[in-house]
Write a protein that holds these residues in place. Structure first.
Motif, PDB file in Angstrom:
ATOM      1  N   UNK A 105       0.823  -1.209   0.000  1.00  0.00           N
ATOM      2  CA  UNK A 105       0.000   0.000   0.000  1.00  0.00           C
ATOM      3  C   UNK A 105       0.853   1.254   0.000  1.00  0.00           C
ATOM      4  N   UNK A 106       1.943   1.225   0.755  1.00  0.00           N
ATOM      5  CA  UNK A 106       2.878   2.351   0.743  1.00  0.00           C
ATOM      6  C   UNK A 106       3.502   2.494  -0.642  1.00  0.00           C
ATOM      7  N   UNK A 107       3.839   1.357  -1.233  1.00  0.00           N
ATOM      8  CA  UNK A 107       4.455   1.363  -2.567  1.00  0.00           C
ATOM      9  C   UNK A 107       3.516   1.972  -3.600  1.00  0.00           C
ATOM     10  N   UNK A 108       2.241   1.541  -3.611  1.00  0.00           N
ATOM     11  CA  UNK A 108       1.323   2.060  -4.631  1.00  0.00           C
ATOM     12  C   UNK A 108       0.940   3.513  -4.360  1.00  0.00           C
ATOM     13  N   UNK A 133       5.501   8.224   6.927  1.00  0.00           N
ATOM     14  CA  UNK A 133       6.079   6.921   6.602  1.00  0.00           C
ATOM     15  C   UNK A 133       5.212   5.805   7.184  1.00  0.00           C
ATOM     16  N   UNK A 134       5.574   4.586   6.890  1.00  0.00           N
ATOM     17  CA  UNK A 134       4.758   3.440   7.296  1.00  0.00           C
ATOM     18  C   UNK A 134       4.781   3.190   8.792  1.00  0.00           C
ATOM     19  N   UNK A 135       5.965   3.317   9.389  1.00  0.00           N
ATOM     20  CA  UNK A 135       6.073   2.980  10.806  1.00  0.00           C
ATOM     21  C   UNK A 135       5.250   3.926  11.675  1.00  0.00           C
ATOM     22  N   UNK A 196       9.630   8.356   3.993  1.00  0.00           N
ATOM     23  CA  UNK A 196       8.368   9.099   3.809  1.00  0.00           C
ATOM     24  C   UNK A 196       7.900   9.132   2.354  1.00  0.00           C
ATOM     25  N   UNK A 197       6.616   9.287   2.204  1.00  0.00           N
ATOM     26  CA  UNK A 197       5.999   9.463   0.889  1.00  0.00           C
ATOM     27  C   UNK A 197       6.261  10.892   0.406  1.00  0.00           C
TER      28      UNK A 197
END
Length: 265
Positions: A105-108, A133-135, A196-197
């Motif tokens: 999900x983070x990747x897309x 970010x994910x964490x 981070x995105x």
């Protein structure tokens, strides 16, 4: 000359009405079935997994006429996984539905900015915003006792605890299949969780989110909070973290719905 009674006139009118509305209904159904559909689907797996888990979903979508591509993430960094996803997107011949599970999900969220992507589908997935970010999201709720994500080793690689893999990752799958998934998990470099995105694609493109209600790896409340924040269209499905394996038909229905809705726009 025969005189037609009022009763006969009413019967004739009633029969006409039945035939007319039957025709109208069948035409409407046929039109819905033949509605334009985005036929390209790209599937992005998460951490502690590989692309083989998508097999059931691949079979369902392929039989319905979809062109399905499965990304094999290197799991070495967010940038590398986005690059691998973009390579798959480059090969698509038109509009594409981009699907991500878990870390995928983070990747897309980043790779979804590709011009061929017309909708995003998050499957029990992380969905950070710009600068997040994910964490950060994984820490917004206490982990389930079954969660088995281990601390990174001396190489910076995080694995899932074998003793907890079945209950924490794939609790609604047979144990032998769960064992295979553990054995085939990728080496996930934990630094990806902290990256981070830069541009969240869901801010500009339609997003659909599946909450796995029995998830022990990303708690359902985290999923709901992320999806509500982004105004993602939410579908709740009873299943473990790998709901796309245990409930492939239900997950396929969400992807198909997305493909039809965006095609109408």
């Amino acid at each position: 000359m025969k005189t037609i009674t009022i009763k006969e006139q009413l019967n004739s009118y009633f029969m006409f009405a039945v035939l007319f509305f039957s025709f109208l209904f069948s035409t409407t159904i046929a039109s819905a079935q033949n509605a334009p559909t985005v036929k390209n689907v790209v599937l992005v797996h998460g951490a502690f997994a590989d692309g083989s888990g998508w097999r059931g979903l691949y079979d369902i979508l392929s039989k319905k006429g979809y062109h399905v591509t499965i990304v094999q993430n290197p799991l070495s960094s967010l940038e590398d996984d986005v690059r691998a996803t973009n390579l798959a997107l480059d090969k698509q011949d038109g509009p594409t539905i981009l699907v991500g599970h878990s870390w995928g999900g983070t990747v897309i969220t980043e790779a979804g900015n590709h011009p061929k992507v017309v909708a995003l589908v998050y499957v029990a997935a992380l969905q950070p915003d710009n600068g997040e970010n994910s964490v950060q999201w994984l820490q917004t709720a206490p982990p389930a006792p079954e969660n088995g994500v281990l601390a990174p080793d001396d190489k910076g690689i995080a694995y899932y605890d074998q003793a907890k893999f079945h209950a924490g990752f794939a609790g609604d799958l047979p144990k032998d299949l769960s064992d295979f998934m553990f054995a085939s998990q990728g080496a996930f470099y934990a630094k990806g969780f902290g990256t981070p995105i830069t541009k969240a694609a869901w801010r500009d493109k339609p997003a659909y989110g599946i909450v796995a209600t029995e998830d022990k790896s990303i708690t359902p409340d985290i999923q709901r909070t992320m999806y509500k924040r982004s105004k993602t269209k939410i579908t709740e499905i009873k299943g473990s973290h790998v709901v796309f394996i245990s409930q492939p038909k239900a997950v396929a229905e969400v992807i198909i719905k997305a493909s039809k809705e965006v095609a109408k726009k």
